[in-house]
Design a protein around this motif. Sequence first.
Motif, PDB file in Angstrom:
ATOM      1  N   ASP A  72       0.838  -1.200   0.000  1.00  0.00           N
ATOM      2  CA  ASP A  72       0.000   0.000   0.000  1.00  0.00           C
ATOM      3  C   ASP A  72       0.875   1.253   0.000  1.00  0.00           C
ATOM      4  OD1 ASP A  72      -1.942   1.882   0.214  1.00  0.00           O
ATOM      5  OD2 ASP A  72      -2.781   1.176   2.103  1.00  0.00           O
ATOM      6  N   THR A 100       2.127  -2.504  -6.668  1.00  0.00           N
ATOM      7  CA  THR A 100       1.424  -2.332  -5.401  1.00  0.00           C
ATOM      8  C   THR A 100       0.173  -3.200  -5.401  1.00  0.00           C
ATOM      9  OG1 THR A 100       0.372  -0.748  -3.897  1.00  0.00           O
ATOM     10  CG2 THR A 100       0.197  -0.292  -6.249  1.00  0.00           C
ATOM     11  N   GLN A 102      -2.293  -3.099  -2.779  1.00  0.00           N
ATOM     12  CA  GLN A 102      -3.391  -2.493  -2.019  1.00  0.00           C
ATOM     13  C   GLN A 102      -4.014  -3.486  -1.028  1.00  0.00           C
ATOM     14  OE1 GLN A 102      -5.587  -1.087  -5.548  1.00  0.00           O
ATOM     15  NE2 GLN A 102      -5.057   0.993  -4.910  1.00  0.00           N
ATOM     16  N   ARG A 225      -6.000  -0.666   5.707  1.00  0.00           N
ATOM     17  CA  ARG A 225      -6.631   0.362   4.884  1.00  0.00           C
ATOM     18  C   ARG A 225      -7.888   0.891   5.558  1.00  0.00           C
ATOM     19  NH1 ARG A 225      -4.652   0.772  -0.240  1.00  0.00           N
ATOM     20  NH2 ARG A 225      -6.615   1.478  -1.145  1.00  0.00           N
TER      21      ARG A 225
END
Length: 344
Positions: A72, A100, A102, A225
Motif C-alpha cells: 500500500d 502495489t 493495495q 486500509r
Amino acid sequence: MKKAPTIRDVAATAGVSVSVVSRVLNPDSGPVAPAKRQDVLRVIDELGYRPRAAARELSAGHALTIGLVVTDLSNPFFARLADRIVWEARSHGIQVVLMTTQEDPHLEADSLDTLLDRSVSGVIATPTGGNIEKWARLQDLGVNVVFVDRTIDELTDVDVVSIENFDSAKRSTEYLIGLGHTRIALVTGPRSTSTGRARINGYRAAHQDASLAVDPLLIRDVPFRGDSGGDAVGSLLAMPQPPTCLIVANTAQVQSSVRRLVQTGIRIPEELSVIVFDDNPWTELMSPPLSVIRQPLDMLAVHSLELVLGRMQGKLSDGPRLIEVKADFLARNSCAPLAQTAIH
C-alpha cells in the motif's frame, strides 16, 4: 500440460544445492568443482531446463531487474520503504519494477504473474499473507524472493528482513507498565499478518512478565486500509473502564487513531498516554510530541538488497536468512506516570 523444469529440479536430479546450480549458470559468482559442473550441465541438458532471462543477464553482465511488491503506497511507511529500496537498488545498478497490491491477494497474484512475464532476477516483497502456491512457484522457477516487514509462516525457505516486532511491542508495553499503567490498549494490524501476531505476542509477554492479566477487549487488530484505527480508538475510549494509555502498533492507522484523539479533545498525556509505531516528522511536531517506535527504513532497504543480490550472485549458502533489525524507542512527552493521569 507438463510443467517446465525448475532450478530446484535440476539441483535435485544432480544431487547438488540450488546455489551450486546458480554458480554453474553464473560462472563469475563462485567456484564449482569441474566434475560437479559437468554433472549439472548434463542434467540441464537432459531435463531441457531453460535458465531464466535473469540468469542470462547476470552471466552476460547486463543490468539486472528486480520486482518490488509493496502492499500500500498510501501507507507512509511503505512509500518511504519503497523509495529507499529503489534508491539502494539504483546504487547497485539494478532496475526496479514496482508493483502495489493495495492489501488485496488477488491483485498480488496478478502482480506475481506480471513479474514472471518480465523475467525479473529477484523479488523484494511485503506479502499480503495469501498466494502461498504462487510464491512457492516463483521460487521454483529460480526467482530469488526476499520478504520485508512481513513473512508467511508456511513458506519456511524465504529470506526475511523485518524489525524486531515482538521486542518493539514488548518494550513499549513494559515502558507503560513501568509508569504504573495496567490498562494498556493496543491497536495493531490484522492477526492474519506476521507483524500483527508478533506485536500482540510482545504486548502479552510484557503483561505476563509483570504478572498482569490481559484484557482481550483492549487488543484491537484492525485492517491496514481505511479509518478503522480511529474507530477502534473511539470504541476503546467509550469502554466502561477505558484504558489509561494507548499503543498504536499499526503504522497505517496511526494518523486515523491520532486524529480521533484530537477530535475527542482527550488530553495527552494527562488523560491518555500514547505511543505510536511511526517515524514521520509530524509525530515530533505534535503537542506534546509523541513517543514513537522508529523503524529503521534504511537498514530494512540495505539488508533486503544485500540478500536478493547475494542470492542472484550465488554468494549465499543454502537455507533461509532471517534478519531482524532493532527499532528505536523514543520516549517523548506523550506518556506520563499513572499517578499523573486523570482516570476517567
